[in-house]
Scaffold this active site. Structure first.
Site, PDB file in Angstrom:
ATOM      1  N   LYS A 177      36.877  32.340  37.879  1.00 45.67           N
ATOM      2  CA  LYS A 177      37.025  33.573  37.106  1.00 45.67           C
ATOM      3  C   LYS A 177      37.197  33.292  35.606  1.00 45.67           C
ATOM      4  O   LYS A 177      37.264  32.128  35.204  1.00 45.67           O
ATOM      5  CB  LYS A 177      38.218  34.379  37.654  1.00 45.67           C
TER       6      LYS A 177
HETATM    7  C1  LIG Z   1      37.062  36.868  43.210  1.00 41.93           C
HETATM    8  C2  LIG Z   1      37.054  38.271  43.637  1.00 41.93           C
HETATM    9  C3  LIG Z   1      38.019  38.790  44.514  1.00 41.93           C
HETATM   10  C4  LIG Z   1      39.019  37.934  45.217  1.00 41.93           C
HETATM   11  O1  LIG Z   1      39.834  37.221  44.371  1.00 41.93           O
HETATM   12  P1  LIG Z   1      40.875  36.157  44.971  1.00 41.93           P
HETATM   13  O2  LIG Z   1      41.805  35.934  43.832  1.00 41.93           O
HETATM   14  O3  LIG Z   1      40.077  34.954  45.334  1.00 41.93           O
HETATM   15  O4  LIG Z   1      41.529  36.775  46.145  1.00 41.93           O
HETATM   16  C5  LIG Z   1      38.001  40.142  44.798  1.00 41.93           C
HETATM   17  N1  LIG Z   1      37.061  40.952  44.275  1.00 41.93           N
HETATM   18  C6  LIG Z   1      36.101  40.500  43.445  1.00 41.93           C
HETATM   19  C7  LIG Z   1      35.120  41.460  42.876  1.00 41.93           C
HETATM   20  C8  LIG Z   1      36.058  39.140  43.112  1.00 41.93           C
HETATM   21  O5  LIG Z   1      35.089  38.683  42.320  1.00 41.93           O
END
Ligand SMILES: *Cc1c(COP(=O)(O)O)cnc(C)c1O
Length: 387
Positions: A177
C-alpha cells in the site's frame, strides 16, 4: 525485475524499530496512541483507531453498525475480497454493484440505486486505484435512503478527504500500500461513540485494556460483549509514524509518475485505454490500464515479464469467486467483467523514475505490436483457404 509495488524502508524505520525494542514496551503503548492521533490529523479526523489490518477494520465497522443476518450491504465487485468478506463475517449479505464505466471503475450510483431494497443498511465505497468517489453524490444517496456510508479507503491513505465521506472508513498498511507497517490498518469514524465502540471490540470487549502501562488499581475486568484481538503493536505503530511523515511526498511522486505514464502511453500505444481520463483527486495507489479488446492478456503479461516488468490484475471480480458463486449464484455485472478481463496493472511506486516509465511504456507497445501481429497470422490461418 521492476515490481508492481515496492515498500520504501530504510534507516529511519530501522531506528524506530530499535527504539521500541530498547524501550522494552512492545504492545499497547505510546507509539500506538501517537500513531492514531497523527494518522487522524492527516485525514481531517479528530481521532483514529489502529488495528492489525484493514480487513479487521472493516469487520469492526460492520459490527459497530450492527449489521447482521437479513441486512444487505452494497459493495463493488471491482475490489479486493476483504470488502465483501467483512459483510459475510457478521452474517450480512453483500450485494454487488457494477462500476460506472470502464473509464470510471468506481461503484455506479445508478446500479446502486437499482439494487437497494428495504433490507439495505449500508454502502461500502472503494476508492479504486486511489481515485475518490464523488462525495456529495454519495452522501445524498445514503442520506435519502437512510444508509450508513462506509469507505474502504485501502487505496487512499494520505488524502485529506479520505475518511470524511460517511460514518466510518478503514485504511490498510499492508506491504504493497501507499504506506506500510508490514501488516496493519486504521479506522476513522465521524461519531466518537462509534470509534469508542470499535475500540472496545478491538480488544476482546474487555472493560479495560489488557496491558496498560500505568498500574491499574483494580486488576480484574469484565467482558461485556464478544470482541476480537485486532490490536496493532508498538513496533508497527513506530513504523507507521515514520512512513506517515513521508506519505504526502510519496503520493506526489506517484502523481507525477502517473502523469508521465499517461503522456508516454498516449504517445507509444494510444490503443491502450487509461482509466480516469478526467483525472480527479487521487492517492495514485496503482496504475491500471485497459488492453484493446481481443488482445490476449496472458501473452502481454509474459512479454512484459521477459522485458523485466512485473504486472498484475486489479481485480478478478469478487462475485465470480467460487465462494460467492456457491452462495449467491450467477450474478451479471457486465462493465465490471469487461474491465476485469482487459485490465493490466503496471508498476507504480515512489522509487521509480521517468526512465522506468519510458521502459514500461516501450515494452508494452512492443508486446502489443507482437500480439496484434500474431493475431493477424492466426486470423489468416483460420481463413477458408488455410483450412
Ligand atoms: C489491501 C486491501 C484490503 C485489505 O487490507 P489488509 O490490510 O490486507 O486487510 C481491503 N480492501 C482493499 C480495496 C484493499 O486494496
Amino acid at each position: 525485475m521492476l515490481l508492481v509495488a515496492e515498500p520504501i524502508l530504510g534507516e529511519e524505520e530501522k531506528a524506530a524499530l530499535a527504539d521500541v525494542i530498547d524501550s522494552g514496551w512492545i504492545t499497547m503503548g505510546e507509539q500506538v496512541r501517537r500513531f492514531e492521533q497523527a494518522f487522524a490529523h492527516a485525514h481531517g479526523a479528530d481521532d483514529s483507531l489502529a488495528v492489525n489490518s484493514c480487513t479487521a477494520g472493516l469487520h469492526l465497522i460492520m459490527l459497530a453498525l450492527g449489521i447482521g443476518p437479513g441486512d444487505e450491504v452494497l459493495v463493488p465487485a471491482m475490489t479486493f475480497a476483504a470488502t465483501a468478506n467483512s459483510v459475510l463475517y457478521v452474517g450480512g449479505t453483500p450485494v454487488f454493484v457494477d462500476i460506472e464505466s470502464t473509464d470510471v471503475p468506481l461503484m455506479s450510483i445508478e446500479d446502486a440505486a437499482a439494487k437497494c431494497t428495504e433490507r439495505t443498511r449500508a454502502v461500502v465505497l472503494v476508492h479504486y486505484a486511489g481515485y475518490l468517489a464523488d462525495r456529495a453524490k454519495w452522501q445524498a444517496f445514503a442520506s435519502e435512503r437512510g444508509l450508513a456510508l462506509v469507505e474502504d479507503a485501502a487505496h487512499a491513505a494520505g488524502l485529506e478527504e479520505a475518511g470524511t465521506f460517511g460514518v466510518a472508513a478503514a485504511f490498510s498498511f499492508y506491504g504493497n500500500k501507499n504506506m506500510t507497517t508490514a501488516e496493519g490498518g486504521a479506522v476513522t469514524a465521524a461519531d466518537p461513540k462509534l470509534l469508542e465502540a470499535m475500540k472496545h471490540l478491538r480488544g476482546h470487549g474487555l472493560t479495560h485494556a489488557t496491558f496498560q502501562r500505568l498500574p491499574n488499581r483494580n486488576p480484574t475486568y469484565d467482558v461485556t460483549e464478544l470482541g476480537y484481538n485486532y490490536r496493532l503493536d508498538e513496533l508497527r505503530a513506530a513504523l507507521g509514524l515514520v512512513q506517515l511523515a513521508k506519505l504526502k511526498q510519496w503520493n506526489e511522486k506517484r502523481a507525477e509518475l502517473t502523469r508521465l505514464y499517461r503522456a508516454r502511453l498516449e504517445q507509444e500505444c494510444p490503443e491502450v485505454q487509461v482509466p480516469f481520463s478526467q483525472g480527479g483527486t487521487s492517492a495514485h495507489h496503482i496504475m491500471p490500464v485497459l488492453l484493446p479488446k481481443g488482445v490476449k492478456r496472458q501473452a502481454v503479461i509474459e512479454a512484459l515479464r521477459d522485458a523485466g516488468v512485473q504486472t498484475t490484475v486489479h481485480y478478478p471480480p469478487v462475485h465470480q469467486f467460487s465462494l460467492y458463486r456457491s452462495r449467491f449464484g450467477e450474478i451479471s455485472l457486465p462493465l465490471t467483467e469487461e474491465f476485469s478481463e482487459r485490465e493490466l496493472t503496471l508498476p507504480l511506486h515512489p522509487s521509480m523514475n521517468e526512465g522506468h516509465v519510458e521502459m514500461v511504456a516501450g515494452a508494452l507497445a512492443k508486446a502489443l505490436r507482437q500480439e496484434l501481429h500474431q493475431e493477424k497470422i492466426d486470423d489468416r490461418c483460420s481463413s477458408p483457404e488455410f483450412v
